[in-house]
Design a protein around this motif. Sequence first.
Motif, PDB file in Angstrom:
ATOM      1  N   GLY A   1       0.838  -1.388   0.171  1.00 26.06           N
ATOM      2  CA  GLY A   1       0.223  -0.283  -0.227  1.00 26.06           C
ATOM      3  C   GLY A   1       0.678   0.665   0.304  1.00 26.06           C
ATOM      4  N   GLY A   2      -0.303   2.564   0.576  1.00 20.29           N
ATOM      5  CA  GLY A   2       0.785   3.386   0.324  1.00 20.29           C
ATOM      6  C   GLY A   2      -0.239   4.938   0.356  1.00 20.29           C
ATOM      7  N   ALA A   3       0.250   5.766   1.491  1.00 20.29           N
ATOM      8  CA  ALA A   3      -0.255   7.057   1.303  1.00 20.29           C
ATOM      9  C   ALA A   3       0.407   7.757   1.469  1.00 20.29           C
ATOM     10  N   THR A   4      -0.107   9.609   1.397  1.00 15.99           N
ATOM     11  CA  THR A   4       0.531   9.900   2.056  1.00 15.99           C
ATOM     12  C   THR A   4       1.675  10.910   3.235  1.00 15.99           C
ATOM     13  N   THR A   5       0.625  10.085   4.121  1.00 13.78           N
ATOM     14  CA  THR A   5       1.332   9.804   5.979  1.00 13.78           C
ATOM     15  C   THR A   5       1.617   8.825   5.758  1.00 13.78           C
ATOM     16  N   VAL A   6       2.386   8.008   6.545  1.00 17.52           N
ATOM     17  CA  VAL A   6       3.767   7.265   6.925  1.00 17.52           C
ATOM     18  C   VAL A   6       2.393   6.278   8.070  1.00 17.52           C
ATOM     19  N   GLY A   7       1.594   5.339   7.583  1.00 18.44           N
ATOM     20  CA  GLY A   7       1.225   4.397   8.390  1.00 18.44           C
ATOM     21  C   GLY A   7      -0.377   4.513   8.682  1.00 18.44           C
ATOM     22  N   ASP A   8      -0.399   6.113   7.286  1.00 14.71           N
ATOM     23  CA  ASP A   8      -1.981   6.264   7.187  1.00 14.71           C
ATOM     24  C   ASP A   8      -2.541   4.239   6.269  1.00 14.71           C
ATOM     25  N   LEU A   9      -3.790   4.210   6.184  1.00 11.17           N
ATOM     26  CA  LEU A   9      -4.362   3.244   5.238  1.00 11.17           C
ATOM     27  C   LEU A   9      -3.507   1.679   5.286  1.00 11.17           C
ATOM     28  N   ALA A  10      -2.851   1.535   5.681  1.00  9.30           N
ATOM     29  CA  ALA A  10      -2.068  -0.061   6.498  1.00  9.30           C
ATOM     30  C   ALA A  10      -3.370  -0.234   7.000  1.00  9.30           C
ATOM     31  N   PRO A  11      -3.102  -1.617   6.939  1.00  7.17           N
ATOM     32  CA  PRO A  11      -4.456  -2.536   7.825  1.00  7.17           C
ATOM     33  C   PRO A  11      -3.709  -2.936   9.380  1.00  7.17           C
ATOM     34  N   PRO A  12      -4.367  -3.088  10.550  1.00 10.34           N
ATOM     35  CA  PRO A  12      -3.838  -2.877  11.534  1.00 10.34           C
ATOM     36  C   PRO A  12      -2.475  -4.293  11.915  1.00 10.34           C
ATOM     37  N   GLU A  13      -2.736  -5.162  11.048  1.00  8.96           N
ATOM     38  CA  GLU A  13      -1.399  -5.777  11.209  1.00  8.96           C
ATOM     39  C   GLU A  13      -0.909  -5.366  10.601  1.00  8.96           C
ATOM     40  N   ALA A  14      -0.490  -4.883   9.314  1.00  9.53           N
ATOM     41  CA  ALA A  14       1.147  -4.216   8.641  1.00  9.53           C
ATOM     42  C   ALA A  14       1.119  -3.424   9.663  1.00  9.53           C
ATOM     43  N   LYS A  15       0.520  -2.461  10.249  1.00 12.92           N
ATOM     44  CA  LYS A  15       1.139  -0.707  10.579  1.00 12.92           C
ATOM     45  C   LYS A  15       1.698  -1.678  11.340  1.00 12.92           C
ATOM     46  N   ALA A  16       1.710  -2.215  12.890  1.00 13.48           N
ATOM     47  CA  ALA A  16       1.955  -2.417  13.742  1.00 13.48           C
ATOM     48  C   ALA A  16       3.532  -3.002  13.479  1.00 13.48           C
ATOM     49  N   ALA A  17       3.489  -3.873  11.552  1.00 12.59           N
ATOM     50  CA  ALA A  17       4.617  -4.638  11.214  1.00 12.59           C
ATOM     51  C   ALA A  17       5.578  -3.370  10.994  1.00 12.59           C
ATOM     52  N   LEU A  18       5.290  -2.239  10.156  1.00 16.40           N
ATOM     53  CA  LEU A  18       5.568  -1.290   9.825  1.00 16.40           C
ATOM     54  C   LEU A  18       6.306  -0.696  10.541  1.00 16.40           C
ATOM     55  N   THR A  19       5.725  -0.459  11.729  1.00 18.95           N
ATOM     56  CA  THR A  19       6.065   0.509  12.794  1.00 18.95           C
ATOM     57  C   THR A  19       7.908   0.277  13.567  1.00 18.95           C
ATOM     58  N   TRP A  20       7.006  -1.152  13.858  1.00 20.82           N
ATOM     59  CA  TRP A  20       8.369  -1.907  14.240  1.00 20.82           C
ATOM     60  C   TRP A  20       9.658  -1.801  13.737  1.00 20.82           C
ATOM     61  N   VAL A  21       9.327  -1.959  12.465  1.00 17.93           N
ATOM     62  CA  VAL A  21      10.349  -1.820  11.179  1.00 17.93           C
ATOM     63  C   VAL A  21      11.448  -0.389  11.102  1.00 17.93           C
ATOM     64  N   GLN A  22      10.249  -0.090  11.115  1.00 18.18           N
ATOM     65  CA  GLN A  22      11.149   1.483  10.595  1.00 18.18           C
ATOM     66  C   GLN A  22      12.251   2.377  11.846  1.00 18.18           C
TER      67      GLN A  22
END
Length: 157
Positions: free
Chosen positions: A128-149
Amino acid sequence: MASAKPAETILGEEVRTSFFGKVPIADGEIAIMDGGIHGVQGHTLRIPAKGPAHWQRRVDSLQPHGKPGEGDVELTPDELNAIDRNALWQRAAPGSTTEFFPPVAHGPPRWVWAIVLRRGKEIRLLQGGATTVGDLAPPEAKAALTWVQNEVDTLGK
C-alpha cells in the motif's frame, strides 16, 4: 478510501510488487519494505525461517537525513513476536483485500510499503501507500511497519 483488490494465490519463489519490483523470497521468510519521498527514509527487514535477520536503511529520498546502512542482526523472541507472522499471513489470505493505496484523485503516495511472506510454494503479499506514514495500512501491517521503521533506524545509527 483504499482500493480493494482481492488477494490471489501466488506460487513460486518471487513476487512482483507495485513499488519495489520483483522480490525473491525463501520458504518461511518474511520481507518488509517501505520508503518514500520528502524525507521518508527506506527500510527493509528480511527475516528468514531460521538464522539472523538482514536489515537495510536507505536514504534515497528527496530530502535525505541520517545515514544508509545494512547488516545482520539476531532478533530476540520478543522482537520476533512484535511482527505477527500469523496475523500477516491471515490478513493476506486469498480473497481478502491486500492492496491499500489512496484513490488516484488524492495524488501519488509519498510513502509506500510491501510485506511479502512465503510458506512452501505459496507467497502472499500486502502492499500500500499513503500521503502520510502509516495511513491506510491495516492494523497487522501498521504494527509490523512501525516496528521495522523504529528498529532499523536504531540499527542504522
